[in-house]
Design a protein around this motif. Structure first.
Motif, mmCIF file in Angstrom:
data_model
loop_
_atom_site.group_PDB
_atom_site.id
_atom_site.type_symbol
_atom_site.label_atom_id
_atom_site.label_comp_id
_atom_site.label_asym_id
_atom_site.label_seq_id
_atom_site.Cartn_x
_atom_site.Cartn_y
_atom_site.Cartn_z
ATOM 1 N N LEU A 137 104.013 38.903 -54.262
ATOM 2 C CA LEU A 137 102.454 38.251 -52.945
ATOM 3 C C LEU A 137 102.456 39.024 -52.345
ATOM 4 C CD1 LEU A 137 105.081 35.275 -52.515
ATOM 5 C CD2 LEU A 137 103.540 35.702 -54.340
ATOM 6 N N ILE A 138 100.918 39.295 -52.695
ATOM 7 C CA ILE A 138 100.138 40.708 -51.567
ATOM 8 C C ILE A 138 100.018 40.107 -50.630
ATOM 9 C CG2 ILE A 138 97.296 41.417 -51.852
ATOM 10 C CD1 ILE A 138 99.494 41.663 -54.187
ATOM 11 N N ALA A 139 100.111 40.935 -49.404
ATOM 12 C CA ALA A 139 99.963 40.251 -47.717
ATOM 13 C C ALA A 139 98.200 41.583 -47.054
ATOM 14 C CB ALA A 139 101.062 41.224 -47.177
ATOM 15 N N GLY A 140 97.884 40.697 -46.608
ATOM 16 C CA GLY A 140 96.759 41.414 -45.819
ATOM 17 C C GLY A 140 97.158 42.796 -44.960
ATOM 18 N N ARG A 169 97.635 36.934 -63.159
ATOM 19 C CA ARG A 169 96.004 37.512 -62.834
ATOM 20 C C ARG A 169 95.334 36.197 -62.013
ATOM 21 N NH1 ARG A 169 91.313 40.717 -65.307
ATOM 22 N NH2 ARG A 169 90.361 38.354 -65.791
ATOM 23 N N THR A 170 95.639 34.467 -62.733
ATOM 24 C CA THR A 170 95.264 33.431 -61.380
ATOM 25 C C THR A 170 96.270 33.340 -59.914
ATOM 26 O OG1 THR A 170 94.558 32.380 -63.131
ATOM 27 C CG2 THR A 170 95.542 30.836 -61.941
ATOM 28 N N LYS A 171 97.496 33.357 -60.455
ATOM 29 C CA LYS A 171 97.908 33.550 -59.144
ATOM 30 C C LYS A 171 97.687 34.878 -57.975
ATOM 31 C CE LYS A 171 102.233 32.118 -61.345
ATOM 32 N NZ LYS A 171 101.961 31.081 -62.443
ATOM 33 N N LYS A 172 97.067 35.754 -59.016
ATOM 34 C CA LYS A 172 96.931 36.950 -57.623
ATOM 35 C C LYS A 172 95.531 36.441 -57.411
ATOM 36 C CE LYS A 172 95.887 42.016 -57.191
ATOM 37 N NZ LYS A 172 95.575 42.938 -58.510
ATOM 38 N N LEU A 173 94.592 35.960 -57.962
ATOM 39 C CA LEU A 173 94.237 35.332 -57.353
ATOM 40 C C LEU A 173 93.872 34.717 -56.519
ATOM 41 C CD1 LEU A 173 91.659 35.636 -60.039
ATOM 42 C CD2 LEU A 173 90.335 36.380 -58.558
ATOM 43 N N GLY A 180 100.641 28.096 -64.173
ATOM 44 C CA GLY A 180 100.146 28.597 -65.689
ATOM 45 C C GLY A 180 100.808 28.154 -66.908
ATOM 46 N N SER A 181 100.969 27.096 -66.891
ATOM 47 C CA SER A 181 101.264 25.926 -68.108
ATOM 48 C C SER A 181 100.509 25.338 -68.291
ATOM 49 C CB SER A 181 102.376 25.197 -67.448
ATOM 50 O OG SER A 181 101.908 24.404 -66.430
ATOM 51 N N SER A 182 98.803 26.153 -68.358
ATOM 52 C CA SER A 182 97.623 25.585 -69.450
ATOM 53 C C SER A 182 97.130 25.936 -70.671
ATOM 54 C CB SER A 182 96.941 24.987 -68.058
ATOM 55 O OG SER A 182 97.001 24.390 -67.258
ATOM 56 N N ILE A 183 96.038 25.885 -70.895
ATOM 57 C CA ILE A 183 95.121 26.631 -72.252
ATOM 58 C C ILE A 183 94.687 27.266 -71.585
ATOM 59 C CG2 ILE A 183 94.990 24.560 -73.599
ATOM 60 C CD1 ILE A 183 92.825 23.639 -73.481
#
Length: 821
Positions: free
Chosen positions: A793-796, A506-510, A555-558
């Motif tokens: 990957l989301i393309a606009g 989700r972080t990657k998508k945002l 994605g390697s954090s708490i």
């Protein structure tokens, strides 16, 4: 280690080090606990302090305890070097991953207190200062144990640390010199191979152990180096902008480490400290102006060296090319504005791989050099060179160096120094290497003993020559003297931590949404031609860039880090969205016409919703068009018949399980699927990496797979003529998966997207598709877990807006296929 004479040299070393401090006088402590967010010194100094004794517990997780330290130096110590010595709970914990404190004196940051910097110099009879102590719990990053939620621990009342020591002691300079002399020779003997020099050093140590004659040590240290190799040693503290602690704690880690570095520069004029990540400097300017002013003065004096060029040490695989450019832009701009320094190197010692586009970006930003050591971690092919030319995809080359000590947290032991030269892989091409020393991640950077070690190892027989210097001096000198360097062409791929392409989807998508939103905000703001919102967009870009740090976006954090990251990235999207709406409304003007906007660099033809109905729309690249200005286009319709969907480009056929049996390319006149194969087959894999769950995907995950074929429902949601869609619902275990296969009229197919209405993954399970990847479900936000899906990957595409400013269609999106190596 002993000698033939049987003297226990290790015991002698420990005795000498213990004798550097003597005598003792107690200090008086009182404590003030702060839960939640930290408070400033002015507020803390007015707090209600309660008596506190050495031996008491303190520090619920993520809390702050302010300790007021008082005492008086005994009068008989008046002509001695006096230090205040602390152990606030360090025992059994790793540097950078335990409690830490910042000492405040006269209302200003003074020095950090951590496992490696336990004493503070006392220069007046009356002792009165504060310790701002952070209770940082230890996160689980590997192994079978569950990783506790750091968010949940914020509410815990359990005290995590025991305050073990707070006392005044006398530090004996002569005894300290003797102990450090002995230790340097002891370490050197341990690093040298058997031979005359090692025997000579051991005998000198043995003679000293029997006689305590300092002359024996001084004579052994005086033998100069005959090595042709020169090491430039640079003090450093690699501080992860977020990782096992949130951004708010990194800000304090920086204040502690930077305060210590500044204090050591006053004591050791030859000490040089290199520090990257302008974002961290900006924190100091905002929250610790005294520290920032000290940095500014030491930059002018040449002792403090800004390095690195990027705003943070960013991940380089997941951000867009434009985001990488903005990392350079914001980073170099800050250093130029604040210090007048134009950095010439890209400094990324800990990032998980480097794309072939970086040499061009380094050169175009005015840089010449690149540094990392991360590829020494490769699990398959170790790097063949430490110094070489790296050539990118456009032919641009940059001088590249991997410090041969294979660390950016050197301890300045003789062992590391000797190994650094002995292991250097380009000795026939260069005789110069870089050595980074100092504790990172809140460990306080270099210790005084490290600088003392540098002085003893500067030129000593059996070791390379060592000089304390600046990174910029090393790069210029090494580039000048190197000869016949090898050229590496293309990506510097990191053969480890492959899971960072998928963790925290989700972080990657945002992140991708924020990148796209900022690009569109800039495009349409430029189109307006007036009142460009430069300040708003720059602030939004910096919020995005900091969340592209190499332990946040990968994605390697708490979990706390992702709570913050998602909030920040959503704010960036919202801010950019407001700018987009304002700019598009200004461009569209007043009226009822529908205006379509296309932010892509190529013209697009899309189906968008207009008043609830699909409509075929065309728009030029990076431009807009009024719908009333274009005639209705005649397009070949899309249709569904039975289990067949087709448009002007493709005919797709599926079976009763929703698996594709044919993809016929009408233009090429050929079958796309391999004969006998089925597409859109989802598989579950056991994913239990040997080391770091959130970082790694081990190759053996492919040995076992479970096909997910059971189809609960299949429903046609649209059947043309401009849009067609089929929804497949699959169930496995306690999870349900919804997938949509979509196509539009003309020659466009958005093959598939899926989501999990109620995701319920088991730990260690991973999903992949044989034909497409997904926009990914919400994933567990803990260190030690990874999502079950690769992320897309989301393309606009095209957005549409009424001239009055009301939005008629949301931006479309597609899913693209990618595969991790």
């Amino acid at each position: 280690m002993g000698t033939a004479l049987g003297t226990d040299l290790a015991t002698k070393r420990d005795q000498l080090l213990a004798a550097t401090q003597r005598l003792s006088a107690p200090l008086e402590l009182s404590a003030f606990l702060v839960r939640g967010e930290p408070v400033a010194f002015a507020e803390a100094s007015r707090g209600r302090y309660a008596p506190f004794d050495v031996g008491e517990s303190w520090g619920p997780p993520w809390s702050t305890t302010w300790f007021h330290i008082r005492g008086r130096v005994p009068s008989e110590w008046s002509d001695q070097n006096v230090v205040a010595v602390f152990d606030i709970g360090f025992e059994g914990r790793h540097t950078g991953f335990t409690c830490e404190a910042l000492a405040w004196h006269d209302g200003r940051p003074w020095r950090g207190v951590d496992p490696n910097h336990r004493w503070l110099p006392i220069t007046s009879p009356d002792v009165d200062f504060y310790l701002e102590a952070s209770a940082i719990p230890t996160a689980v990053v590997s192994g079978p144990a569950d990783a506790p939620s750091m968010i949940a621990l914020r509410e815990s009342a359990a005290k995590a640390f025991v305050f073990r020591q707070a006392e005044l002691r006398v530090q004996d300079p002569a005894a300290r010199k003797m102990a450090l002399d002995f230790k340097a020779l002891y370490d050197l003997a341990g690093a040298l191979p058997d031979g005359d020099r090692r025997t000579e050093v051991l005998k000198a140590l043995d003679r000293f152990a029997k006689s305590d004659d300092a002359g024996e040590l001084e004579a052994a240290l005086a033998r100069p180096s005959t090595s042709p190799h020169v090491i430039t040693a640079v003090g450093h503290a690699h501080i992860d902008t977020a990782w096992l602690w949130p951004l708010r704690e990194t800000r304090r880690k920086c204040a502690r480490t930077f305060s210590t570095a500044l204090a050591l520069m006053d004591e050791y004029p030859d000490y040089r400290f290199a520090c990257s990540q302008p974002a961290q400097y900006a924190w100091m300017k905002e929250s610790y102006p005294d520290v920032f002013e000290g940095i500014r003065q030491k930059v002018t004096a040449g002792q403090w060296e800004p390095v690195g060029s990027m705003w943070v040490e960013a991940d380089c695989n997941l951000p867009s090319g434009e985001a990488l450019v903005r990392q350079f832009l914001q980073g170099k701009r800050f250093f130029m504005k604040e210090f007048g320094v134009d950095t010439r190197e890209l400094w990324l010692p800990d990032v998980f791989g480097y794309p072939a586009s970086l040499p061009q970006l380094i050169a175009e930003s005015g840089g010449e050099y690149f540094l990392t050591q991360k590829l020494s971690w490769n699990d398959t092919n170790k790097p063949a060179h430490h110094t070489f030319m790296w050539e990118g995809i456009d032919g641009t080359s940059v001088f590249t160096h991997f410090p041969p000590a294979d660390t950016y947290n050197g301890d300045f032991s003789a062992g590391e120094i000797v190994k650094s030269a002995a292991d250097y892989k380009d000795q026939d091409r260069s005789s110069h290497s870089l050595y980074l020393y100092g504790w990172g991640d809140g460990g306080g950077g270099p210790e005084p003993d490290m600088i003392e070690s540098a002085r003893r190892l500067g030129s000593i027989e059996g070791a390379p020559r060592v000089e304390l210097g600046r990174a910029s001096e090393f790069f210029a000198g090494a580039r000048r003297e190197a000869r016949n360097l090898t050229t590496w062409v293309g990506e510097l791929y990191f053969e480890l931590h492959r899971g960072t392409y998928t963790s925290q989807a989700r972080t990657k998508k945002l992140n991708r949404r924020a990148e796209q939103a900022l690009r569109e905000a800039e495009i349409w703001s430029v189109a307006v031609g007036a009142d460009y919102p430069a300040g708003i967009l720059e602030t939004a870009w910096k919020r995005l860039l900091i969340n592209q740090f190499h332990d946040i976006l990968p994605g390697s954090s708490i979990d706390w880090v992702y709570e913050d990251a998602e909030r920040e990235l959503e704010a960036v999207v919202e801010t950019a969205g407001g700018v987009i709406t304002s700019a598009q409304s200004a461009v569209a003007g007043v009226g009822d016409n529908l205006v379509v906007f296309n932010p892509n660099s190529h013209a697009r033809r899309e189906v968008v919703e207009v008043d609830g109905q699909p409509r075929w729309i065309e728009a030029p690249s990076c431009g807009w068009r009024s719908v009333d200005e274009q005639a209705e286009s005649q397009v070949e319709p899309v249709s569904i018949s039975g289990r067949v969907m087709q448009n002007g480009l493709l005919r797709v056929t599926w079976d009763e399980e929703g698996l594709l049996t044919s993809i016929w390319d009408k233009e090429a006149g050929r079958e796309v699927l391999t004969s006998g194969a089925r597409g859109n087959l989802l598989q579950l894999h056991e994913d239990n990496p040997k080391n770091w769950d959130a970082w790694d995907v081990d190759a053996d995950y492919r040995l076992h797979a479970v096909d997910v074929t059971a189809l609960a429902t299949a429903k046609i949601e649209a059947d043309g003529p401009l849009r067609a869609a089929v929804r497949f619902v699959r169930e496995f275990g306690a999870s349900k998966l919804e997938q949509r296969m979509r196509s539009t009229g003309g020659k466009r197919t958005n093959f598939s997207r899926w989501r999990f209405p109620s995701p319920s993954f088991r730990r260690g399970r991973r999903m992949r598709s044989s034909s497409a990847t997904s926009s990914a479900a919400r994933t567990p936000t803990r260190v030690g877990t990874r999502p079950g899906l690769r992320c897309a990957l989301i393309a606009g595409l095209i957005s549409a807006k009424r001239a009055t400013g009301s939005r008629c269609s949301t931006t479309a999106s597609t899913a693209t296929t990618s595969s991790a190596r």
